[in-house]
Structure formats: structure tokens, C-alpha cells
Design an enzyme around this catalytic site. Structure first.
Site, PDB file in Angstrom:
ATOM      1  N   TYR A 116       0.854  -1.191   0.000  1.00  0.00           N
ATOM      2  CA  TYR A 116       0.000   0.000   0.000  1.00  0.00           C
ATOM      3  C   TYR A 116       0.886   1.235   0.000  1.00  0.00           C
ATOM      4  O   TYR A 116       1.846   1.312   0.779  1.00  0.00           O
ATOM      5  CB  TYR A 116      -0.891   0.016   1.261  1.00  0.00           C
ATOM      6  CG  TYR A 116      -1.663   1.306   1.403  1.00  0.00           C
ATOM      7  CD1 TYR A 116      -2.977   1.407   0.941  1.00  0.00           C
ATOM      8  CD2 TYR A 116      -1.077   2.445   1.969  1.00  0.00           C
ATOM      9  CE1 TYR A 116      -3.673   2.602   1.045  1.00  0.00           C
ATOM     10  CE2 TYR A 116      -1.769   3.642   2.071  1.00  0.00           C
ATOM     11  CZ  TYR A 116      -3.067   3.700   1.600  1.00  0.00           C
ATOM     12  OH  TYR A 116      -3.754   4.893   1.690  1.00  0.00           O
ATOM     13  N   GLU A 204      -3.413   7.473  -4.025  1.00  0.00           N
ATOM     14  CA  GLU A 204      -3.327   6.189  -3.327  1.00  0.00           C
ATOM     15  C   GLU A 204      -3.168   5.058  -4.352  1.00  0.00           C
ATOM     16  O   GLU A 204      -3.878   5.027  -5.347  1.00  0.00           O
ATOM     17  CB  GLU A 204      -4.609   5.995  -2.527  1.00  0.00           C
ATOM     18  CG  GLU A 204      -4.544   4.883  -1.520  1.00  0.00           C
ATOM     19  CD  GLU A 204      -5.875   4.738  -0.788  1.00  0.00           C
ATOM     20  OE1 GLU A 204      -5.925   5.016   0.400  1.00  0.00           O
ATOM     21  OE2 GLU A 204      -6.865   4.349  -1.440  1.00  0.00           O
TER      22      GLU A 204
END
Ligand code: GDP
Ligand code: MN
Length: 396
Positions: A116, A204
Site C-alpha cells: 500500500y 493512493e
């Protein structure tokens, strides 16, 4: 402003961030055409402004997921056909789901491990901050709550900008080594550039993956822009997809009103964000629940007030409306004219409580009184809140 994954990936491509080969399609036939240009396994991904598509399923077909691996153009066609025009429900869409109008068809990646990487503005430290984790593919909020030690945070001083040090710190922090770490560090540098140059509020990648060959590639892309900076980027503003927006919030935006839909039953029409916040507070204080935040702004026109009313009344939960105006630049008579015009145009069917104060207040009250509309006047904010809550069926 939010954009779709495929649009975020286009931006990534321009900045040299590796993404899978692929293209967006608006029909099953187009999906087939895109799939024909790819070889090997492919993935078909619903494009909606919400995450959790991989686990999400169609509202009317709970076995059909928003992201699917397929091994032929015919299978890509079939999955695109299943998704397009149907509502996809994820943990971010609510029970109604969001209708899929586009799918992204891309070459599948052989994943060795998912990571992530996110970037936001750290207001407390006044810098852009990276958030990275080895727990890719999971919701970062969940990782933060359950295993906070698996989250790496790194702020970048705006004066110094992103340096090789930041890249290494992030890559090694994720446990990467060798050429894979070099690729990751380069991606981080490009991400920083994307964030700053597009005036993003959020970037993101979940998951950022390391492939079986050791290459690093962005499998997902979420990019949000700061609305207040969009005027500097007409090409980014053009990426707006109004189909994905709440129709009431969209109508408000078009009329330059700030409106946020909430869960209660008292519609609020207020001038000034501070007064709007305190109006919601006082409604709650006397036991009620606001149905919305709505700031018509300092210089509201009668037409804007009419639009504001129309938007509030489109919400079926609204049982009473509280108009709270402090006439400064916006004069009470102008607002009163707007209220009367709107109430007549839209056919007001719920009780209306009005508190007016400030510039031209007497004229404003006279306009309301002469309109013969059933308006309950209030002497101050507390009185207005009490009357609105009572009109909406009483405190809870
Ligand atoms: P989200 O659920 O909306 O965040 O959509 P993602 O784009 O993140 O996809 C969800 C999941 O699908 C990812 O976490 C991956 O595990 C999986 N996935 C997506 N693309 C591929 C791919 O090319 N190959 C494989 N094996 N899995 C993929
Ligand atoms: Mn994702």
C-alpha cells in the site's frame, strides 16, 4: 474532486509510473476490442468512484464481482456485459450501489506481493506525507486500527522537496531490496511529483505490487484533486464525471452553493459556513438532527436561494426547514424574496421556520409576512431551532 481509476492511471503513465497495459471501454463490444489487443490473462474492472470493487458484487447478482480475472476476449466481453448498466455495491457505496458505466480492461499481472502507498496532506506538520504498508490490498483504515506498527509514515519538507533519501527510506521500509527497491523509490519520487503538480488532495495505490519477475507496478490508482485549485488545471477539471456525484450536491455545486447531505430531517438554509455550522449545532443541542449543511454564501442572490430550496426539498427525509440568515453582504430582503419565490415555485409542503437578522431585516420580514405563506418567524437562533425541531415532530 474524484476521478476514475483509468484516469488516474493515465496520469501515472504520463509521469512514468508503471501501470498495466489496457484501456477503458463503455460497452461489452469495446471491452472485447480492447481485450483483442492484449495477450494472456486479463482483468476486467468496474469503474466507479468507490473502492472495494474487488470484494464488491452487483446489487442484483451477488456472485458477480467488480474486478475479475479472465483468460479470453470472449470472457472479457461477458464480464463487461454483466457489469455495465448494473449497480455495484461495495463497502463504500451504500446499499443502493453505484451504476457501472465504464470498465477498464487490462493485461493481468502476476502478483508476488501487494503493498500500500498513499499520499495526503499532513495539516498538522504542513507537509505532504507518504503512508506506506506491507499490507497491500487491505483497507488501510483496518491496518491502521489493527496493526499500526505495519504503517510507515514519512513527511516531505516542502522547502527541500522529495530527495533520494525519501525514496530509499520508503522502499527499504517496505522491506524491498536490490533493483525492486530502486524501482519503488523511483515510483515514490514520481508520485510526489504527481501530488504536487496536480494539486492533489489524495493519491493512493492499493495495491502497489511486486511481480513474480521483481518489477514494481501500480495495480490500482486513486487520485483526488483539491477543488479549490482546479481552476489552475482545466485539463484535470475536464475529468469530472457528474454521473458519479450525488445529484443534489451536483446541483449545489453548479449554483455555487456548498451543500452536504446529512441523515437528519431538518433542512437548513444558512448564509456563511460558520453560521451554518452553529445552526447544525443548535439543532442538535435542542434534540433535532440536521438534514444537510447548506451555505448559500455571503452574497446570495434570490435565484441561488431558490435553487437552495429546491435542493433541500428534493430530500424526502426533510420534515421542516430552518432558514437562518444574518444579513450582511446578503441583504435580508433579497433572501426573503428568494424564499418566497422558491416556496411558490416548488410548492412548499413542509413547515418553514425563518430567523432573519441584520441588513434590511424589517423589509425582509415585511416581504415574508405579505407573501401569505405559512412561515413561522423566530426571534433568535435558539427559538428558531426549537420551533424547527417541534415542527419536524419533536426532539428525539
Ligand atoms: P478495489 O477493490 O476497488 O480496490 O480494486 P483493485 O484495483 O485494488 O483490485 C482488487 C484486487 O484485485 C487487488 O487487490 C488484487 O488482489 C486483485 N487484482 C487486480 N488486478 C489484478 C491482476 O492483474 N492480477 C491479479 N492476480 N490480481 C489482480
Ligand atoms: Mn484497490
Amino acid at each position: 474532486m474524484k476521478i476514475h481509476e483509468y484516469q488516474g492511471k493515465e496520469i501515472f503513465r504520463r509521469y512514468g509510473i508503471p501501470v498495466p497495459e489496457g484501456k477503458v471501454a463503455q460497452s461489452a463490444k469495446e471491452a472485447h476490442d480492447v481485450a483483442d489487443t492484449l495477450s494472456g490473462k486479463m482483468v476486467v474492472k468496474a469503474q466507479i468512484h468507490a473502492g472495494g470493487r474487488g470484494k464488491g458484487t452487483l446489487k442484483d447478482a451477488p456472485t458477480v464481482h467488480g474486478v475479475k480475472l479472465v483468460d479470453s476476449a470472449d470472457a472479457a466481453f461477458a464480464h463487461a456485459k454483466a457489469l455495465l448498466g448494473h449497480a455495484l455495491c461495495t463497502h463504500q457505496t451504500g446499499p443502493e450501489g453505484q451504476v457501472v458505466r465504464r470498465v477498464l480492461v487490462e493485461a493481468a499481472t502476476e502478483i508476488a506481493k501487494e503493498y500500500y502507498v498513499g499520499m495526503t496532506l499532513d495539516r498538522e506538520h504542513s507537509r505532504v506525507a507518504f503512508i506506506a504498508s506491507t499490507e497491500g490490498g487491505m483497507e488501510i483504515e483496518k491496518v491502521a486500527a489493527e496493526t499500526p506498527d505495519k504503517i510507515l509514515r514519512l513527511g516531505v519538507d516542502p522547502a527541500g522537496g522529495f530527495t533520494a533519501f525519501h525514496g530509499r527510506k520508503l522502499a527499504y521500509g517496505l522491506g524491498l531490496a536490490g533493483d525492486t527497491a530502486k524501482q519503488a523509490a523511483k515510483i515514490m519520487a514520481s508520485l510526489y511529483q504527481v501530488f504536487v503538480e496536480t494539486d492533489a488532495s489524495l493519491v493512493e495505490i492499493n495495491p502497489l505490487v511486486v511481480t513474480k519477475k521483481g518489477d514494481v507496478i501500480a495495480l490500482d490508482a486513486k487520485v483526488n484533486f483539491d477543488d479549490n485549485a482546479l481552476f489552475r488545471h482545466p485539463e484535470l477539471a475536464a475529468l469530472r464525471d457528474v454521473d458519479e456525484e450525488d445529484p443534489r450536491e451536483r446541483a449545489a455545486k453548479d449554483a455555487e452553493l456548498s451543500y452536504v447531505a446529512l441523515d437528519g430531517n431538518i433542512g437548513c438554509l444558512v448564509n456563511g459556513a460558520g453560521l451554518a455550522m452553529s445552526t447544525m449545532d443548535i439543532i442538535k443541542y435542542v434534540g433535532g438532527e440536521p438534514a444537510n449543511f447548506l451555505d448559500v454564501g455571503g452574497g446570495a442572490t434570490a435565484d441561488q436561494v431558490t435553487t437552495a430550496f429546491t435542493i433541500i426539498l428534493k430530500d424526502p427525509k426533510v420534515r421542516a426547514i430552518l432558514v437562518n440568515i444574518f444579513g450582511g453582504i446578503a441583504k435580508c430582503d433579497v433572501v426573503a424574496t428568494g424564499v418566497v419565490q422558491a416556496a411558490k415555485n416548488v410548492g412548499l409542503k413542509v413547515p418553514l421556520v425563518v430567523r432573519l437578522e441584520g441588513t434590511n431585516v424589517e423589509l425582509g420580514k415585511k416581504i415574508l409576512a405579505e407573501s401569505k405563506l405559512a412561515i413561522t418567524p423566530a426571534s433568535d437562533m435558539l427559538d428558531a431551532a426549537n420551533k424547527a425541531v417541534a415542527a419536524a415532530g419533536g426532539a428525539k
